[in-house]
Design a protein around this motif. Structure first.
Motif, PDB file in Angstrom:
ATOM      1  N   GLN A   3       9.232   6.855 -10.478  1.00 12.45           N
ATOM      2  CA  GLN A   3      10.329   7.351 -10.003  1.00 12.45           C
ATOM      3  C   GLN A   3      10.666   7.420  -8.407  1.00 12.45           C
ATOM      4  OE1 GLN A   3      10.901  10.864 -12.525  1.00 12.45           O
ATOM      5  NE2 GLN A   3      12.552   9.780 -13.541  1.00 12.45           N
ATOM      6  N   TRP A   4      11.805   7.022  -7.904  1.00 10.64           N
ATOM      7  CA  TRP A   4      11.930   6.766  -6.433  1.00 10.64           C
ATOM      8  C   TRP A   4      11.870   8.147  -5.946  1.00 10.64           C
ATOM      9  CZ3 TRP A   4      15.820   9.119  -3.566  1.00 10.64           C
ATOM     10  CH2 TRP A   4      16.050   8.656  -2.094  1.00 10.64           C
ATOM     11  N   LYS A   5      12.274   9.070  -6.590  1.00 13.86           N
ATOM     12  CA  LYS A   5      12.273  10.572  -6.029  1.00 13.86           C
ATOM     13  C   LYS A   5      11.024  11.122  -5.998  1.00 13.86           C
ATOM     14  CE  LYS A   5      12.525  13.088 -10.305  1.00 13.86           C
ATOM     15  NZ  LYS A   5      13.552  13.992 -11.293  1.00 13.86           N
ATOM     16  N   LYS A   6      10.060  10.817  -6.670  1.00 11.12           N
ATOM     17  CA  LYS A   6       8.661  11.254  -6.462  1.00 11.12           C
ATOM     18  C   LYS A   6       7.817  10.388  -5.388  1.00 11.12           C
ATOM     19  CE  LYS A   6       8.598  13.628 -10.255  1.00 11.12           C
ATOM     20  NZ  LYS A   6       8.458  15.267 -10.217  1.00 11.12           N
ATOM     21  N   VAL A   7       8.328   9.125  -4.785  1.00 10.04           N
ATOM     22  CA  VAL A   7       7.454   8.516  -3.917  1.00 10.04           C
ATOM     23  C   VAL A   7       8.292   8.231  -2.394  1.00 10.04           C
ATOM     24  CG1 VAL A   7       6.161   7.283  -5.706  1.00 10.04           C
ATOM     25  CG2 VAL A   7       8.278   6.429  -4.769  1.00 10.04           C
ATOM     26  N   ASN A   8       9.609   8.454  -2.420  1.00  9.01           N
ATOM     27  CA  ASN A   8      10.175   8.098  -1.125  1.00  9.01           C
ATOM     28  C   ASN A   8       9.818   9.057  -0.232  1.00  9.01           C
ATOM     29  OD1 ASN A   8      12.606  10.263  -0.398  1.00  9.01           O
ATOM     30  ND2 ASN A   8      12.576  10.148  -2.634  1.00  9.01           N
ATOM     31  N   PHE A   9       9.876   8.668   1.178  1.00  8.83           N
ATOM     32  CA  PHE A   9       9.517   9.388   2.293  1.00  8.83           C
ATOM     33  C   PHE A   9      10.430  10.291   2.891  1.00  8.83           C
ATOM     34  CE2 PHE A   9       6.632   5.425   3.011  1.00  8.83           C
ATOM     35  CZ  PHE A   9       5.625   6.066   2.469  1.00  8.83           C
ATOM     36  N   LYS A  55       0.834  -1.297  -0.031  1.00 14.03           N
ATOM     37  CA  LYS A  55       0.072  -0.248  -0.114  1.00 14.03           C
ATOM     38  C   LYS A  55       0.821   1.327  -0.153  1.00 14.03           C
ATOM     39  CE  LYS A  55      -3.742  -2.551   0.321  1.00 14.03           C
ATOM     40  NZ  LYS A  55      -3.135  -4.006   0.090  1.00 14.03           N
ATOM     41  N   SER A  56       1.964   1.190   0.355  1.00 11.55           N
ATOM     42  CA  SER A  56       3.090   2.252   0.391  1.00 11.55           C
ATOM     43  C   SER A  56       4.380   1.790  -0.244  1.00 11.55           C
ATOM     44  CB  SER A  56       3.496   2.833   1.627  1.00 11.55           C
ATOM     45  OG  SER A  56       4.071   1.741   2.651  1.00 11.55           O
ATOM     46  N   LEU A  57       4.201   0.937  -1.344  1.00 10.00           N
ATOM     47  CA  LEU A  57       5.285   0.382  -1.926  1.00 10.00           C
ATOM     48  C   LEU A  57       6.461  -0.109  -1.187  1.00 10.00           C
ATOM     49  CD1 LEU A  57       5.102   3.030  -4.770  1.00 10.00           C
ATOM     50  CD2 LEU A  57       3.973   1.064  -4.835  1.00 10.00           C
ATOM     51  N   GLY A  58       6.109  -0.592  -0.210  1.00 11.15           N
ATOM     52  CA  GLY A  58       7.275  -1.354   0.614  1.00 11.15           C
ATOM     53  C   GLY A  58       8.304  -0.209   1.148  1.00 11.15           C
ATOM     54  N   LEU A  59       7.931   1.103   0.908  1.00  8.87           N
ATOM     55  CA  LEU A  59       8.794   2.058   1.076  1.00  8.87           C
ATOM     56  C   LEU A  59       8.984   2.255   2.722  1.00  8.87           C
ATOM     57  CD1 LEU A  59       7.595   4.705  -1.258  1.00  8.87           C
ATOM     58  CD2 LEU A  59      10.239   3.940  -1.421  1.00  8.87           C
ATOM     59  N   SER A  60      10.620   2.698   3.071  1.00 10.36           N
ATOM     60  CA  SER A  60      10.791   2.676   4.640  1.00 10.36           C
ATOM     61  C   SER A  60      11.675   4.183   4.721  1.00 10.36           C
ATOM     62  CB  SER A  60      11.517   1.567   4.750  1.00 10.36           C
ATOM     63  OG  SER A  60      12.247   1.689   6.122  1.00 10.36           O
ATOM     64  N   LEU A  61      11.865   4.373   6.078  1.00 12.75           N
ATOM     65  CA  LEU A  61      12.610   5.490   6.416  1.00 12.75           C
ATOM     66  C   LEU A  61      13.974   5.035   6.939  1.00 12.75           C
ATOM     67  CD1 LEU A  61      10.315   8.076   7.828  1.00 12.75           C
ATOM     68  CD2 LEU A  61      11.790   8.611   6.023  1.00 12.75           C
ATOM     69  N   SER A  62      14.414   3.664   6.791  1.00 11.28           N
ATOM     70  CA  SER A  62      15.477   2.982   7.346  1.00 11.28           C
ATOM     71  C   SER A  62      16.368   2.514   5.905  1.00 11.28           C
ATOM     72  CB  SER A  62      15.072   1.539   8.082  1.00 11.28           C
ATOM     73  OG  SER A  62      14.544   2.171   9.021  1.00 11.28           O
ATOM     74  N   ASP A  63      16.026   2.229   4.867  1.00 13.54           N
ATOM     75  CA  ASP A  63      16.628   2.004   3.550  1.00 13.54           C
ATOM     76  C   ASP A  63      16.009   2.584   2.383  1.00 13.54           C
ATOM     77  OD1 ASP A  63      14.648   0.060   2.761  1.00 13.54           O
ATOM     78  OD2 ASP A  63      15.693  -1.596   3.886  1.00 13.54           O
ATOM     79  N   GLN A  64      16.548   2.150   1.057  1.00 18.92           N
ATOM     80  CA  GLN A  64      15.968   2.656   0.027  1.00 18.92           C
ATOM     81  C   GLN A  64      15.365   1.454  -1.129  1.00 18.92           C
ATOM     82  OE1 GLN A  64      16.171   5.863   0.490  1.00 18.92           O
ATOM     83  NE2 GLN A  64      18.098   5.779   1.974  1.00 18.92           N
ATOM     84  N   TYR A  65      14.662   0.546  -0.385  1.00 21.85           N
ATOM     85  CA  TYR A  65      14.033  -0.731  -0.998  1.00 21.85           C
ATOM     86  C   TYR A  65      12.699  -0.066  -1.232  1.00 21.85           C
ATOM     87  CZ  TYR A  65      18.529  -3.468  -1.171  1.00 21.85           C
ATOM     88  OH  TYR A  65      19.606  -3.889  -1.092  1.00 21.85           O
ATOM     89  N   TRP A  66      12.042  -0.468  -2.350  1.00 27.06           N
ATOM     90  CA  TRP A  66      10.730  -0.458  -2.473  1.00 27.06           C
ATOM     91  C   TRP A  66      10.423  -1.413  -3.726  1.00 27.06           C
ATOM     92  CZ3 TRP A  66       8.496   2.671  -6.857  1.00 27.06           C
ATOM     93  CH2 TRP A  66       9.589   3.152  -7.573  1.00 27.06           C
ATOM     94  N   ILE A  67       8.971  -1.445  -3.881  1.00 27.64           N
ATOM     95  CA  ILE A  67       8.658  -2.347  -4.942  1.00 27.64           C
ATOM     96  C   ILE A  67       7.778  -1.258  -5.997  1.00 27.64           C
ATOM     97  CG2 ILE A  67       8.483  -4.627  -3.772  1.00 27.64           C
ATOM     98  CD1 ILE A  67       5.390  -4.094  -3.278  1.00 27.64           C
TER      99      ILE A  67
END
Length: 495
Positions: free
Chosen positions: A214-220, A194-206
């Motif tokens: 793009q990562w820059k558009k969705v990362n927290f 639901k949040s693309l597996g994004l975290s504030l501990s690392d840069q992995y996501w789905i």
């Protein structure tokens, strides 16, 4: 949004993956063109809209900008999968059922993802309905796989599944059952995508397969996020409970105690509670910070805040958009254990092999802190290393964090300093674990003079009314001084 080219019977069906609704949306005009093949698809669709009575499509259409044949972006009506299928059956084309099968297969693609490391494609994977990885596809970049999931040139699928499941809120989290019931979910793993597996501990996501996100558009780290999940975990009442926004780093937060991420003065901060009514973990986090500060141990700074009448510990995220935390457990997965070498020496050797020269001293510092505060929960997932997420260069040992489960926070005063204090991760007792530290010449325990008085203030700040804990808190401060004196005896033996 993304607009991959997909065709049915040679006809392009424009589609976009919505980050807001977490579903694929399809151009209604393109569906009409593919099934009815009218001379003017847009007019045909407008006629359908005019004829349709309210309720004939369960999903009301919206509008998105999509790329047209002339290479320009124009607003066009879109429907989700369910609405698209209903539209197809309303047209009653001889190709309708074939189209429905095609769209259902396409809909299945929303469970197919590309695991990404920032914008680097790492591997293909599919998720089942409960959020666990069900199958694997192509490996695009083995070097960017999560640490410890590849051995001797082979991908360890079990380790990757374990790594992914470990990103979800643990089943032991306080209040989890009511939280899941509110969301209508069975497992916290259902929140991961639901949040693309994004975290504030690392840069992995789905990234959903076929979606150009793009990562820059969705990362927290650089984008705002919803506080709905965090507020639900804190059992706070939402302003609009019917429109819960699931886009949150709280979906991937670990630990048993309630916690949530919040942006404070443009900084990503973690707010964490303790075990009521004593709430001692909150004070313990601050105590660990102050001890580290005095002894020169790299640490994460914690302070106490009040929310809705309760006290919480707060710390700023020590990971950035360019770095990531790799827990010690993932490092441990890389180690080929030799029976004659202790776990402590094996871990230090591996960290030094990765290029971190002060590994031994930093680990020694951690064991010293844990001895002083009688930390009973320094497991392999609350210490680790920091690396550069872009270059994969190992940078340093992570600063000390997550030290709340210490100072006998769940014990009666009769258990304080009983000589059998449990420890992790290298020995079962602190008296044995501190013996692993071979050099204490850097340690000046005189710098901790008066720390027990500061601790008394921290304990008073962690609850609204300290009167019922007066005797306990006094005993804790005395026990802290005893721990320091015990460590002094250890240092004398080393000389």
């Amino acid at each position: 949004m993304t607009e991959p080219k997909n065709t049915f019977n040679g006809r392009s069906i424009r589609s976009s993956y919505s980050l807001e609704s977490k579903e694929w949306l399809f151009s209604a005009v393109d569906v009409v063109a593919a099934l009815a093949e009218p001379a003017n698809p847009r007019k045909y669709w407008n006629n359908i809209k005019t004829r349709l009575k309210e309720g004939q499509l369960s999903s009301k259409w919206g509008q998105l900008k999509m790329l047209s044949a002339d290479g320009k972006l124009y607003k066009t009506d879109v429907l989700n999968v369910k609405g698209t299928i209903e539209l197809a059956r309303h047209i009653r084309s001889p190709n309708t059922e074939a189209f429905v099968e095609w769209i259902e297969r396409f809909d299945g693609a929303k469970r197919n993802f590309v695991l990404k490391h920032k914008d680097i494609d790492v591997m293909e994977a599919s998720l089942d309905e409960r959020g666990s990885i069900s199958s694997f596809g192509k490996i695009f970049n083995e070097s960017h796989l999560p640490v410890g999931t590849a051995k001797d040139g082979h991908i360890d699928t079990k380790a990757i599944k374990e790594w992914w499941d470990g990103r979800s809120i643990p089943a032991s989290r306080e209040g989890l059952r009511d939280f899941l019931e509110t969301l209508g979910m069975f497992s916290p793993k259902e929140l991961l995508d639901k949040s693309l597996g994004l975290s504030l501990s690392d840069q992995y996501w789905i990234c959903p397969h076929g979606a150009d996100i793009q990562w820059k558009k969705v990362n927290f780290f650089h984008n705002d996020f919803s506080e709905d999940i965090g507020n639900l975990l804190f059992r706070s009442r939402l302003k609009n409970a019917d429109a819960i926004d699931l886009t949150s780093p709280d979906n991937t937060s670990d630990g048993v105690l309630k916690k949530k991420w919040k942006i404070i003065d443009k900084k990503r901060c973690l707010i964490k509670g303790g075990t009521m009514p004593i709430n001692q973990e909150v004070a313990n986090e601050v105590l660990a910070s102050r001890i580290c500060e005095r002894l020169g141990i790299p640490y994460v700074n914690y302070w106490i805040t009040e929310l809705d009448g309760e006290r919480y510990s707060v710390c700023e995220d020590f990971i950035t958009g360019e770095t990531e935390l790799v827990p010690a457990y993932r490092i441990k997965c890389m180690i080929k254990k030799e029976n004659h070498v202790s776990d402590y020496e094996s871990y230090i050797s591996k960290v030094e092999e990765l290029g971190i020269r002060d590994a031994r001293k930093r680990m020694d510092m951690m064991l010293v802190l844990d001895f002083i505060i009688a930390n009973s929960d320094r497991h392999y997932n609350n210490f680790g290393l920091i690396r550069n997420a872009d270059t994969l260069e190992w940078l340093s040992v992570a600063p000390i964090y997550d030290s709340g489960t210490s100072m006998w926070c769940k014990e009666l005063p009769s258990a304080f300093n009983r000589g059998k204090d449990e420890s992790k991760p290298f020995r079962g007792r602190h008296g044995e674990q501190i013996k692993l530290v071979s050099d204490l010449s850097w340690l000046d325990l005189s710098k901790l003079d008066g720390i027990e008085d500061e601790y008394a203030e921290m304990l008073s700040s962690s609850v609204a009314d300290t009167s019922e804990f007066f005797t306990r808190n006094k005993a804790l401060c005395s026990a802290l001084r005893t721990r320091i004196d015990m460590l002094k005896a250890v240092t004398r033996k080393q000389k």
